[in-house]
Write a protein that holds these residues in place. Structure first.
Motif, PDB file in Angstrom:
ATOM      1  N   LEU A 163       0.808  -1.223   0.000  1.00 14.76           N
ATOM      2  CA  LEU A 163       0.000   0.000   0.000  1.00 14.76           C
ATOM      3  C   LEU A 163       0.841   1.272   0.000  1.00 14.76           C
ATOM      4  N   ASN A 164       2.175   1.107  -0.092  1.00 16.24           N
ATOM      5  CA  ASN A 164       3.107   2.261  -0.088  1.00 16.24           C
ATOM      6  C   ASN A 164       2.921   3.114   1.164  1.00 16.24           C
ATOM      7  N   LEU A 165       2.838   2.455   2.315  1.00 17.86           N
ATOM      8  CA  LEU A 165       2.714   3.141   3.597  1.00 17.86           C
ATOM      9  C   LEU A 165       3.917   2.813   4.459  1.00 17.86           C
ATOM     10  N   GLU A 166       4.231   3.728   5.344  1.00 18.86           N
ATOM     11  CA  GLU A 166       5.358   3.527   6.231  1.00 18.86           C
ATOM     12  C   GLU A 166       4.944   2.597   7.371  1.00 18.86           C
ATOM     13  N   THR A 167       5.925   1.810   7.791  1.00 15.59           N
ATOM     14  CA  THR A 167       5.651   0.916   8.915  1.00 15.59           C
ATOM     15  C   THR A 167       5.635   1.664  10.240  1.00 15.59           C
ATOM     16  N   ASN A 168       6.376   2.762  10.328  1.00 15.35           N
ATOM     17  CA  ASN A 168       6.408   3.574  11.545  1.00 15.35           C
ATOM     18  C   ASN A 168       6.159   5.038  11.163  1.00 15.35           C
ATOM     19  N   PRO A 169       4.902   5.412  10.984  1.00 17.36           N
ATOM     20  CA  PRO A 169       4.633   6.809  10.611  1.00 17.36           C
ATOM     21  C   PRO A 169       4.819   7.747  11.810  1.00 17.36           C
ATOM     22  N   MET A 170       4.748   9.014  11.513  1.00 12.08           N
ATOM     23  CA  MET A 170       4.881  10.005  12.582  1.00 12.08           C
ATOM     24  C   MET A 170       3.655   9.918  13.502  1.00 12.08           C
ATOM     25  N   ALA A 171       3.910   9.911  14.804  1.00 11.58           N
ATOM     26  CA  ALA A 171       2.854   9.681  15.785  1.00 11.58           C
ATOM     27  C   ALA A 171       2.075  10.962  16.057  1.00 11.58           C
ATOM     28  N   VAL A 172       1.335  11.401  15.027  1.00 11.16           N
ATOM     29  CA  VAL A 172       0.456  12.546  15.213  1.00 11.16           C
ATOM     30  C   VAL A 172      -0.833  12.040  15.854  1.00 11.16           C
ATOM     31  N   GLU A 173      -1.552  12.880  16.544  1.00 14.83           N
ATOM     32  CA  GLU A 173      -2.753  12.462  17.254  1.00 14.83           C
ATOM     33  C   GLU A 173      -3.799  11.911  16.310  1.00 14.83           C
ATOM     34  N   GLU A 174      -3.928  12.464  15.092  1.00 15.96           N
ATOM     35  CA  GLU A 174      -4.915  11.961  14.130  1.00 15.96           C
ATOM     36  C   GLU A 174      -4.469  10.671  13.466  1.00 15.96           C
ATOM     37  N   VAL A 175      -3.141  10.469  13.419  1.00 11.95           N
ATOM     38  CA  VAL A 175      -2.611   9.307  12.711  1.00 11.95           C
ATOM     39  C   VAL A 175      -2.638   8.049  13.580  1.00 11.95           C
ATOM     40  N   CYS A 176      -2.420   8.186  14.899  1.00  7.06           N
ATOM     41  CA  CYS A 176      -2.269   7.021  15.791  1.00  7.06           C
ATOM     42  C   CYS A 176      -3.486   6.092  15.716  1.00  7.06           C
ATOM     43  N   GLN A 177      -4.678   6.682  15.922  1.00  4.15           N
ATOM     44  CA  GLN A 177      -5.873   5.855  15.980  1.00  4.15           C
ATOM     45  C   GLN A 177      -6.177   5.202  14.635  1.00  4.15           C
ATOM     46  N   ARG A 178      -6.041   5.972  13.542  1.00  2.00           N
ATOM     47  CA  ARG A 178      -6.366   5.415  12.228  1.00  2.00           C
ATOM     48  C   ARG A 178      -5.347   4.369  11.794  1.00  2.00           C
ATOM     49  N   PHE A 179      -4.090   4.546  12.165  1.00  2.00           N
ATOM     50  CA  PHE A 179      -3.062   3.571  11.810  1.00  2.00           C
ATOM     51  C   PHE A 179      -3.296   2.256  12.570  1.00  2.00           C
ATOM     52  N   ASN A 180      -3.703   2.377  13.835  1.00  2.00           N
ATOM     53  CA  ASN A 180      -4.013   1.165  14.600  1.00  2.00           C
ATOM     54  C   ASN A 180      -5.233   0.445  14.026  1.00  2.00           C
ATOM     55  N   ASP A 181      -6.265   1.222  13.609  1.00  2.00           N
ATOM     56  CA  ASP A 181      -7.434   0.602  12.990  1.00  2.00           C
ATOM     57  C   ASP A 181      -7.076  -0.108  11.699  1.00  2.00           C
ATOM     58  N   LEU A 182      -6.185   0.498  10.909  1.00  2.00           N
ATOM     59  CA  LEU A 182      -5.765  -0.109   9.648  1.00  2.00           C
ATOM     60  C   LEU A 182      -5.051  -1.431   9.896  1.00  2.00           C
ATOM     61  N   ARG A 183      -4.139  -1.460  10.841  1.00  2.00           N
ATOM     62  CA  ARG A 183      -3.415  -2.710  11.112  1.00  2.00           C
ATOM     63  C   ARG A 183      -4.344  -3.777  11.708  1.00  2.00           C
ATOM     64  N   SER A 184      -5.312  -3.353  12.497  1.00  2.00           N
ATOM     65  CA  SER A 184      -6.273  -4.318  13.029  1.00  2.00           C
ATOM     66  C   SER A 184      -7.101  -4.948  11.907  1.00  2.00           C
ATOM     67  N   ASP A 185      -7.523  -4.115  10.929  1.00  2.00           N
ATOM     68  CA  ASP A 185      -8.265  -4.654   9.784  1.00  2.00           C
ATOM     69  C   ASP A 185      -7.394  -5.572   8.937  1.00  2.00           C
ATOM     70  N   LEU A 186      -6.094  -5.236   8.822  1.00  2.00           N
ATOM     71  CA  LEU A 186      -5.195  -6.096   8.049  1.00  2.00           C
ATOM     72  C   LEU A 186      -5.040  -7.469   8.709  1.00  2.00           C
ATOM     73  N   VAL A 187      -4.950  -7.485  10.024  1.00  2.00           N
ATOM     74  CA  VAL A 187      -4.836  -8.761  10.729  1.00  2.00           C
ATOM     75  C   VAL A 187      -6.123  -9.575  10.578  1.00  2.00           C
ATOM     76  N   LEU A 188      -7.265  -8.889  10.653  1.00  2.00           N
ATOM     77  CA  LEU A 188      -8.533  -9.576  10.455  1.00  2.00           C
ATOM     78  C   LEU A 188      -8.624 -10.159   9.047  1.00  2.00           C
ATOM     79  N   MET A 189      -8.187  -9.408   8.052  1.00  2.00           N
ATOM     80  CA  MET A 189      -8.189  -9.902   6.674  1.00  2.00           C
ATOM     81  C   MET A 189      -7.208 -11.065   6.522  1.00  2.00           C
TER      82      MET A 189
END
Length: 452
Positions: free
Chosen positions: A341-367
């Protein structure tokens, strides 16, 4: 004496040093030292109680050879032997009531017990059997298969041997018709049941006995067959039992996989419903400020991130740290999918990014879990297909179209299988073991078909 020892070159005891203290007796040690007593050590492996029973010179408190009691007085008075006159005994005859031949035997017995019944006659127990008269037999007990003499002989043997059926069957007269043990039992219980009904007996004596002759015969035949089995038949039966256990284990495993798949699907649908309802109820500004998910959503998602609660200063990047419960394969799968997906494995920990990045990885594990489960079912489907084709070579099992996927890249005439669309591997260089095993099995089956 010292000169003789010097001439013969014999060793002599060293003389103590003569000093003022020795002469005046002021020396405390003295001239002679007492020899230390050698203490015998307890051997290894011997219990302390057993070692205490052994004799030794150093052990002053030796155990007594005879049981003793130092306690003054007794709970009961001691028997005073020799104070009374001995009761006289006499060699006298006796008869045993259990014997019918009237034989007279002799034994020693007290004179006071003379004339009493033999004490062991109480153990002679006899079974009281029902008896029938001539009128009762002619009116109620007639049978086509049994004669009066055979019935009388049967009841006589039952009375003599106290219903010990193997002995009764063995003593059955040879001049009469041959009878099996089941036939003897059936005749006896039929006659006794009729007599109980005629005499109107109640209680334990009037209990009706239902004897199933056919069941007894089948039971004995089955026992004979079980006893006459050969070692080869026993081994074959054990193999069949082992195969049955394997089939039951595979059935339980399939049911467990089905339940896991249903849980994953329901978790995905529930998570989507909860996210839609929360987005409708809360404004966008408040959604961005949420650091953690509600408990119901955390239980439904693929990864449960821990809540970072500390009294001091903490980094926001700790919220994006994967918990220890996530396995190494899932971590590598997440990294691979993020790379696609051309995304970084460790993005910058901005307040808006933290929650959405965790949701994305949770969906990836579910998939990833759904892909793994689906791949297992495809593997089982291919295995069952090859087994069916091996058992029935003439018939070709066709997979339904609902289990295949058609893509726009290839021609629509050639549908693409599900196993070709799914790649649930952890790393790009490591092939799936189950898929590889299925391919090898299909190749072996094809070779066997070609030879035949």
């Amino acid at each position: 004496m010292a000169d003789v020892r010097d001439i013969l070159e014999l060793e002599r005891a060293p003389t103590p040093e003569v000093s003022k203290e020795v002469i005046l007796g002021l020396r405390k040690d003295g001239l002679k030292k007492k020899k230390e007593k050698e203490v015998m050590r307890r051997p290894e492996g011997m219990h302390r109680e057993l070692y205490a029973l052994l004799y030794s010179d150093s052990n002053k408190d030796l155990p007594p050879l005879l049981p003793t009691d130092n306690v003054q007085g007794y709970k009961s008075v001691k028997a005073k032997l020799g104070m009374k006159r001995v009761r006289p005994w006499k060699w006298m005859p006796f008869t045993n009531p259990a014997r019918k031949d009237g034989v007279v035997l002799h034994h020693w017995r007290r004179i006071c017990d003379q004339g009493k019944e033999y004490p062991f006659a109480m153990f002679n127990k006899k079974i009281e059997l029902l008896k029938y008269s001539d009128g009762e037999y002619s009116e109620h007990l007639l049978c086509d298969d049994w004669t009066r003499s055979e019935t009388d002989t049967l009841f006589d043997l039952c009375h003599r041997f106290d219903l010990r059926w193997p002995v009764i069957h063995d003593r059955w007269p040879s001049h009469l018709a041959s009878r099996s043990m089941e036939d003897l039992k059936e005749r006896y219980y039929n006659v006794t049941n009729i007599l109980k009904k005629i005499n109107n007996l109640t209680g334990p004596e009037g209990k009706i006995v239902n004897y199933d002759t056919d069941h007894e015969r089948r039971r004995k035949q089955q026992l004979i067959k079980l006893w006459d089995r050969t070692p080869k038949q026993i081994e074959e039966e054990q193999q069949l039992l082992n195969e049955l256990r394997k089939i039951e284990a595979r059935k339980k495993e399939r049911e467990k996989k089905t339940q896991d798949l249903q849980k994953l699907i329901s978790a995905d649908t529930d998570a989507r419903k909860i996210t839609k309802t929360t987005k409708k109820k809360l404004p966008q500004a408040k959604i961005a400020k949420l650091d953690t998910l509600p408990p119901s959503l955390e239980s439904c998602t693929g990864i449960k991130f821990p809540d970072v609660k500390s009294s001091g200063v903490s980094l926001r990047s700790q919220r994006m740290k994967l918990p220890a419960s996530v396995g190494q394969k899932k971590v590598k799968a997440i990294e691979q999918l993020l790379g696609e997906l051309n995304l970084e494995t460790n993005p910058m920990a901005v307040e808006e990014v933290c929650q959405r990045f965790n949701d994305l990885r949770s969906d990836l594990v579910l998939m990833y879990d759904l892909r793994t489960v689906l791949l297992n079912y495809v593997f089982e489907l291919q295995t069952l297909k090859h087994q069916c084709e091996s058992l029935i070579p003439d018939k070709v099992l066709e997979i339904p179209e609902a289990l295949t996927i058609n893509t726009g890249e290839e021609s629509p005439s050639r549908p693409r299988a599900i196993s070709e669309m799914i790649d649930a591997v952890a790393t790009p260089n490591t092939p799936n073991r189950k898929r590889k095993a299925a391919l090898e099995q299909s190749n072996v089956l094809k070779k066997i078909k070609a030879r035949t």
